[in-house]
Design a protein around this motif. Structure first.
Motif, short mmCIF file in Angstrom:
data_model
loop_
_atom_site.label_atom_id
_atom_site.label_comp_id
_atom_site.label_asym_id
_atom_site.label_seq_id
_atom_site.Cartn_x
_atom_site.Cartn_y
_atom_site.Cartn_z
N ALA A 97 -17.53 15.73 -42.62
CA ALA A 97 -18.95 16.06 -42.76
C ALA A 97 -19.83 15.01 -42.08
O ALA A 97 -20.84 15.35 -41.46
CB ALA A 97 -19.32 16.17 -44.25
N LEU A 98 -19.43 13.76 -42.16
CA LEU A 98 -20.20 12.70 -41.50
C LEU A 98 -20.09 12.81 -39.98
O LEU A 98 -21.08 12.63 -39.26
CB LEU A 98 -19.74 11.33 -41.98
CG LEU A 98 -19.90 11.05 -43.49
CD1 LEU A 98 -19.41 9.66 -43.82
CD2 LEU A 98 -21.33 11.26 -43.96
N ARG A 99 -18.91 13.13 -39.50
CA ARG A 99 -18.72 13.30 -38.05
C ARG A 99 -19.52 14.50 -37.53
O ARG A 99 -19.99 14.48 -36.40
CB ARG A 99 -17.24 13.44 -37.72
CG ARG A 99 -16.49 12.14 -37.76
CD ARG A 99 -15.10 12.26 -37.15
NE ARG A 99 -14.34 11.07 -37.44
CZ ARG A 99 -13.45 10.95 -38.44
NH1 ARG A 99 -13.20 11.98 -39.23
NH2 ARG A 99 -12.83 9.82 -38.64
N GLN A 100 -19.65 15.55 -38.34
CA GLN A 100 -20.44 16.71 -37.93
C GLN A 100 -21.90 16.35 -37.69
O GLN A 100 -22.59 17.01 -36.94
CB GLN A 100 -20.35 17.82 -38.98
CG GLN A 100 -19.03 18.55 -38.95
CD GLN A 100 -18.95 19.62 -40.01
OE1 GLN A 100 -19.77 19.71 -40.93
NE2 GLN A 100 -17.92 20.47 -39.91
N ARG A 101 -22.34 15.28 -38.30
CA ARG A 101 -23.71 14.80 -38.09
C ARG A 101 -23.80 13.96 -36.81
O ARG A 101 -24.86 13.45 -36.48
CB ARG A 101 -24.15 13.96 -39.28
CG ARG A 101 -24.23 14.77 -40.57
CD ARG A 101 -24.81 13.97 -41.67
NE ARG A 101 -26.24 13.75 -41.36
CZ ARG A 101 -27.11 13.32 -42.24
NH1 ARG A 101 -26.74 13.08 -43.48
NH2 ARG A 101 -28.37 13.12 -41.89
N GLY A 102 -22.66 13.78 -36.14
CA GLY A 102 -22.64 12.98 -34.92
C GLY A 102 -22.42 11.50 -35.18
O GLY A 102 -22.58 10.68 -34.28
N TRP A 103 -22.03 11.17 -36.39
CA TRP A 103 -21.82 9.77 -36.75
C TRP A 103 -20.41 9.34 -36.41
O TRP A 103 -19.44 10.10 -36.54
CB TRP A 103 -22.08 9.55 -38.23
CG TRP A 103 -23.50 9.83 -38.65
CD1 TRP A 103 -24.57 10.10 -37.83
CD2 TRP A 103 -24.00 9.87 -39.98
NE1 TRP A 103 -25.69 10.30 -38.58
CE2 TRP A 103 -25.38 10.17 -39.91
CE3 TRP A 103 -23.42 9.69 -41.22
CZ2 TRP A 103 -26.17 10.28 -41.04
CZ3 TRP A 103 -24.22 9.80 -42.36
CH2 TRP A 103 -25.58 10.09 -42.25
N GLU A 104 -20.26 8.10 -35.99
CA GLU A 104 -18.96 7.53 -35.64
C GLU A 104 -18.45 6.70 -36.82
O GLU A 104 -19.19 5.90 -37.38
CB GLU A 104 -19.10 6.64 -34.41
CG GLU A 104 -17.80 6.03 -33.95
CD GLU A 104 -17.98 5.12 -32.75
OE1 GLU A 104 -17.09 4.27 -32.53
OE2 GLU A 104 -19.00 5.24 -32.04
N ILE A 105 -17.19 6.91 -37.18
CA ILE A 105 -16.60 6.22 -38.33
C ILE A 105 -15.42 5.38 -37.85
O ILE A 105 -14.55 5.88 -37.13
CB ILE A 105 -16.10 7.23 -39.39
CG1 ILE A 105 -17.24 8.13 -39.83
CG2 ILE A 105 -15.48 6.50 -40.57
CD1 ILE A 105 -16.80 9.31 -40.65
N ARG A 106 -15.40 4.13 -38.28
CA ARG A 106 -14.27 3.25 -37.96
C ARG A 106 -13.73 2.62 -39.24
O ARG A 106 -14.48 2.00 -39.99
CB ARG A 106 -14.70 2.14 -37.00
CG ARG A 106 -15.06 2.66 -35.64
CD ARG A 106 -15.23 1.54 -34.66
NE ARG A 106 -15.73 2.08 -33.40
CZ ARG A 106 -16.44 1.38 -32.56
NH1 ARG A 106 -16.73 0.12 -32.80
NH2 ARG A 106 -16.87 1.93 -31.43
N PHE A 107 -12.45 2.81 -39.47
CA PHE A 107 -11.74 2.20 -40.60
C PHE A 107 -10.81 1.18 -39.98
O PHE A 107 -9.84 1.55 -39.31
CB PHE A 107 -10.96 3.30 -41.35
CG PHE A 107 -10.25 2.84 -42.59
CD1 PHE A 107 -10.89 2.88 -43.82
CD2 PHE A 107 -8.95 2.38 -42.53
CE1 PHE A 107 -10.23 2.48 -44.98
CE2 PHE A 107 -8.28 1.97 -43.68
CZ PHE A 107 -8.93 2.02 -44.91
N ASN A 108 -11.12 -0.11 -40.13
CA ASN A 108 -10.35 -1.17 -39.46
C ASN A 108 -9.73 -2.14 -40.45
O ASN A 108 -10.41 -2.61 -41.37
CB ASN A 108 -11.25 -1.98 -38.51
CG ASN A 108 -11.64 -1.20 -37.29
OD1 ASN A 108 -10.84 -0.45 -36.74
ND2 ASN A 108 -12.88 -1.34 -36.88
N CYS A 109 -8.49 -2.46 -40.21
CA CYS A 109 -7.78 -3.49 -40.96
C CYS A 109 -7.73 -4.73 -40.07
O CYS A 109 -7.34 -4.64 -38.91
CB CYS A 109 -6.36 -3.04 -41.30
SG CYS A 109 -6.32 -1.53 -42.30
#
Length: 156
Positions: A97-109
């Motif tokens: 849903a967040l990506r559908q808004r055009g937002w970029e998500i990064r989960f980094n270790c």
């Protein structure tokens, strides 16, 4: 197999997990309203940000950040991942849903090596949970220790 943390992970100097959401033209407060999760910090495009060495920087983007550094003291990355996953599952985090808004998500270790050898371990359950949330998992490795007398297995 019983899952057990190793909070004094011998080959780790420091570790953390970061969830970064870049919101484009949207106010990053929208992430907080949508997820119910309070961020560790956020930046707004054009806002003056104080950097760690006392310098100022104008933020080039809108971003929302959640990290484990001020919440988890363990050197076991698995504990950091579980802390983050608990918050995301409780909030019913929906990466799609967040990506559908055009937002970029990064989960980094992030893993700072103590001896320039070794590395983190993840449990299969954690890998499945990260995938179930629709997140890609990135890794960053660094070596900042003052230790210079490292003996590698092939040199012993």
């Amino acid at each position: 197999m019983t899952e057990q943390y190793d909070d004094n992970y011998a080959t780790c100097d420091r570790t953390a997990v970061h969830l970064n959401i870049y919101t484009g033209a949207s106010n990053p407060d929208e992430v907080t309203r949508g997820t119910g999760i309070t961020p560790t910090r956020l930046t707004r495009k054009g806002e003056v940000v104080l950097l760690s060495r006392g310098r100022h920087h104008v933020s080039p983007l809108n971003a929302w950040f959640l990290d484990t550094e001020s919440h988890v003291t363990s050197r076991d990355l698995r504990r950091h991942i579980d802390w983050m996953l608990t918050r995301l599952v409780e909030a019913r985090f929906d990466a799609a849903a967040l990506r559908q808004r055009g937002w970029e998500i990064r989960f980094n270790c992030i893993w700072w090596s103590r001896y320039n050898t070794g590395g983190p371990i993840l449990w299969p359950r954690q890998l499945m949970d990260i995938g179930a949330l629709g997140l890609e998992c990135g890794f960053e490795f660094a070596f900042y220790s003052d230790t210079t007398d490292v003996v590698f297995a092939e040199d012993a």
